[in-house]
Design a protein around this motif. Structure first.
Motif, mmCIF file in Angstrom:
data_model
loop_
_atom_site.group_PDB
_atom_site.id
_atom_site.type_symbol
_atom_site.label_atom_id
_atom_site.label_comp_id
_atom_site.label_asym_id
_atom_site.label_seq_id
_atom_site.Cartn_x
_atom_site.Cartn_y
_atom_site.Cartn_z
ATOM 1 N N TRP A 92 -0.314 1.389 -5.399
ATOM 2 C CA TRP A 92 -0.576 0.064 -4.831
ATOM 3 C C TRP A 92 0.007 -0.983 -5.779
ATOM 4 O O TRP A 92 0.047 -0.778 -6.989
ATOM 5 N N TYR A 127 0.790 -1.231 0.000
ATOM 6 C CA TYR A 127 0.000 0.000 0.000
ATOM 7 C C TYR A 127 0.825 1.284 0.000
ATOM 8 O O TYR A 127 0.266 2.354 -0.251
ATOM 9 N N THR A 136 -4.025 0.382 -9.937
ATOM 10 C CA THR A 136 -4.320 -0.904 -9.297
ATOM 11 C C THR A 136 -4.583 -2.023 -10.301
ATOM 12 O O THR A 136 -4.979 -3.108 -9.903
#
Length: 294
Positions: A263, A122, A153
């Motif tokens: 991420w 993260y 992502t």
């Protein structure tokens, strides 16, 4: 402050238990970098929820690495752990889902806490922001969610499932799941629904800032879930669904905190090379010690 990591998944698309795959330059698990970042930002109680078979291994593994000033609990997510007087009949092998994983740690948490996936990275800023949120909202009732731009992502190796956030200002109104998202011609398309996105939309990657009141709501939701026999064989109780129900009933407000970082995770086996390279680069740049734990 408490960090709870969900590490009981089976990694069906990845092909093995990705939460225990070696990703760091010295063979570290991906979750170790999350734990490292959390400790660096003031988290001092680490709880990992995993399958019963992995409890002993993970306790020994992390106990040998984490600082002695950090409390560590390894919690089994067991199919037989049900709210009274619930019960079920028939055969079931897979865990009950992410909400049940969090509920499994209910006896250990009495303060605001952060929930994450053990097999996702993260970024350091997410832990700094969540720690700040907890410190400035100690007396409040609100929850938080660290959101990531959809573009950051996606996987180059196949479609992904993401919960796209619907916001009013910085307050979460709802999260809508899209199950087959991929890049196409400069846009992001959900092959299942045909929905099209710019890629700048914020999505939930299961980085939640929660309060102990969550456990009561999960228990109520889970009891209702167990009353439907169709759920018993393979249904799951998802944490975002429980929190969304709380939002819709105006039982809680969720502030969305945009993350400026990238991420990354390992949805597919081929994603591993990207994760290995990114962790290697960050370590060589001095963002992480090598080896990670001294």
């Amino acid at each position: 402050m408490v960090l709870l990591l969900m590490a009981a998944g089976r990694g069906s698309r990845y092909g093995k238990l990705k939460q225990f795959d070696e990703m760091g330059p010295n063979g570290e698990f991906l979750m170790e970098f999350s734990i490292y970042d959390a400790i660096e930002n003031g988290f001092d109680h680490i709880i990992v929820v995993t399958s019963k078979d992995n409890v002993g291994f993970l306790r020994n593994y992390l106990s040998d690495r984490l600082p002695t000033t950090v409390k560590l609990d390894i919690v089994p997510q067991e199919i037989t752990d049900l709210p009274e007087p619930s019960e079920f009949s028939g055969k079931r092998e897979k865990p009950w889902g992410t909400a049940h994983a969090v509920w499994s740690a209910r006896r250990l948490i009495s303060t605001p806490f952060v929930v994450i996936n053990a097999d996702d990275y993260y970024g350091k800023k997410a832990y700094a922001d969540s720690a700040q949120f907890i410190r400035t909202h100690l007396e409040g009732t609100g929850f938080g969610l660290v959101g990531y731009a959809l573009n950051n992502t996606l996987s180059e190796h196949g479609s992904v499932s993401r919960g796209v956030c619907n916001l009013q200002g910085n307050t979460l109104r709802s999260v809508k799941e899209h199950t087959q998202l991929e890049r196409q011609n400069g846009h992001v398309i959900d092959r299942d629904s045909g929905a099209e996105f710019t890629g700048e939309e914020l999505v939930s990657m299961n980085f939640w800032i929660c309060r102990p009141s969550l456990f009561e709501h999960i228990e109520h939701y889970f009891k209702q879930f167990l009353k439907d026999q169709e759920n018993i064989a393979g249904g799951e109780v998802y944490l975002p669904f429980v929190i969304q129900e709380m939002v819709q009933r105006q039982q809680v407000s969720v502030e969305v905190i945009p993350s400026n970082g990238n991420w990354f995770g390992v949805t597919y086996a081929n994603d591993k090379e990207t994760s290995l390279q990114r962790l290697k680069e960050m370590t060589e740049a001095g963002r992480y010690a090598s080896p990670l734990w001294k």
